[in-house]
Design a protein around this motif. Sequence first.
Motif, short mmCIF file in Angstrom:
data_model
loop_
_atom_site.label_atom_id
_atom_site.label_comp_id
_atom_site.label_asym_id
_atom_site.label_seq_id
_atom_site.Cartn_x
_atom_site.Cartn_y
_atom_site.Cartn_z
N PHE A 1 -22.82 -4.72 -13.87
CA PHE A 1 -23.97 -5.10 -13.05
C PHE A 1 -24.61 -3.87 -12.42
N ARG A 2 -23.81 -2.92 -11.98
CA ARG A 2 -24.36 -1.73 -11.35
C ARG A 2 -25.11 -0.86 -12.36
N VAL A 3 -24.51 -0.68 -13.53
CA VAL A 3 -25.15 0.12 -14.56
C VAL A 3 -26.41 -0.58 -15.07
N GLY A 4 -26.31 -1.90 -15.28
CA GLY A 4 -27.46 -2.65 -15.77
C GLY A 4 -28.63 -2.62 -14.80
N LYS A 5 -28.33 -2.67 -13.51
CA LYS A 5 -29.39 -2.64 -12.50
C LYS A 5 -30.18 -1.35 -12.56
#
Length: 442
Positions: free
Chosen positions: A136-140
Motif C-alpha cells: 500500500f505504501r509503495v503503491g501510493k
Amino acid sequence: MLNLPPARRPKFKEALRFWFKLGWISFGGTAGHIAIMHDFLVDKKKWISNSRFFHALSLCMLLPGPEAQQLSIYIGQQLHGKKGGIAAGILFVLPSMFILLALSIVYVSYGNLPWIYSLFNGLKPAVIALIIVALFRVGKKSLQSPLHCAIAGLAFICIFFFNISLLLIIIGTIIIAVLLHYINPRSLLRDQDTSEQELADEKSYFINQISASQTEKFSWKNMVIQLVVFFVLWLMPFVCCLIFLPDRPFWKNLILFFTQTAFFTFGGSYTVLPYVAQFAVGKFAWLSKMQMVDGFALAETTPGPLIIVVGFVGFMSGFNHFHESILMGTVALLTTVFYTFLPCFLYIFAGGPLIEKSHGSQTISSVLKLVSAAVVGVIFNLTIYLGKDVIFPGGVAIAHLDLISLAWILVSLFLLVRLNLNAIYLIFLSLCVGFLRFIAGI
C-alpha cells in the motif's frame, strides 16, 4: 507543501544495524526484500527518496543476479561509500548463508526436523502482513496516474496468469514507455503542481534527486582497477581450492559453473533455479531430484534471496562427492555462495556512475517510473502467491483454510499499522507462535 528539513546522514553503525537486521528478516523473495527496504529506508528513516529508490531498483532489475542485493549495495554505497556498499551487500546474504548451512548440516545428519519448519512457518503470516503494508505504501507513491495503474495491472496479469518472467515484464514496460515517449510524450508527464510538491519533498531525504553522489565519476582507469580487483578476488579462492583441496576437476567445475550462472542468468530466481537444477542434477549428478526439491524448501523458509538455494546445492555437491563429508560440504557451500554473489559488487561499483548519470534525465526518469508501477503489480502478485499458500496450505478450498495463519496475518497488520510495532518484535512473536503451534500439534 512544507519544505521539510533534510534527513541527516546515518552513522555507519546505524546503517550496519539495519543491513544486519535485514539479512535476518528479509523473507518473501525479491518483492518481499523491496517491500521491507522501502518501508524502512524511504518511509521511516528517509535515507533515500522514493524516486531514487525505484530508479536504482529499475536499473538493477536489468542486471543478472539478485536485484535486491544489488539495490542494497547501491544504497549502502550512496550512504557511506564503498565500505557501505560492501557491508550492505555482505550482510544482506550472510545470515541466510549461515542459517542454510546449519539447516543443511541438520538435513544430512538427522533428516527434516518438523520443529524447525514450524518455527519458520510461524514467520510466514507476519511476512505476508509486512508485504501488504509495504504494498500500500509503495503503491501510493508509484501509482501516480491512470497509466501507472494500468501498467501495474498489466504486470500483475502477465506474471499471475501467464507466468511471464520478471525480466520480460520489465523489458516490455520499457518498450511501452519508449513508444509512448515518441508517440504521446504528454501521457508520461503529470501536472506541474505535483512535480513541484515532489521536488519539495525530495529535499527531506538524505539521498534525493539533487544530492551529491558518493559514486566516483566514470573513468576507464577506475574501470580497469575495479576489474583487476574483481579478478584477483575471483582468482584467489579458485587457486586455493585447486592447490589445497582434493579432486581438482570437481572444484574447477563447481566454481566455473556458478561463476557462469552469476554472470549470464537473467530474470530472477525462478528462471535461474531450473537452469541450476538441470545441470547440477542432470549433467553433474551432484545431488538427486528429491534433494534439490528439499533444498528449495529449505531456501523458502530462510531469509535472504531465494537464489541462496545454490548454497544448499553446493553443500550437497561436496557432501555427496566426498563420501558424506560435512567439512567438504561446508567448503563447497561457502565457495558456491562466494562465486554466486561476488559479481553483484562489480555490477554496482563499476556501473554506479551510469546509474547516477541517468537519474538526471527526465526521459529516463519517466520510463523508470512506469517500471516502478510494474513492480507494484509484481509485489501484488507475490502477496497473493505467498498469501494463498499460507492461508490455504493444502490447496485453495475451505477445508484447507488455516484459521490460525489467517488470524495471525490480521493481528500482525493491526500491530504494524495501529500500534506501529517494530518488525523485529513481530518476527520474535511470530517465531513464538510457530513454536507454540508445534507443541500443540496444530
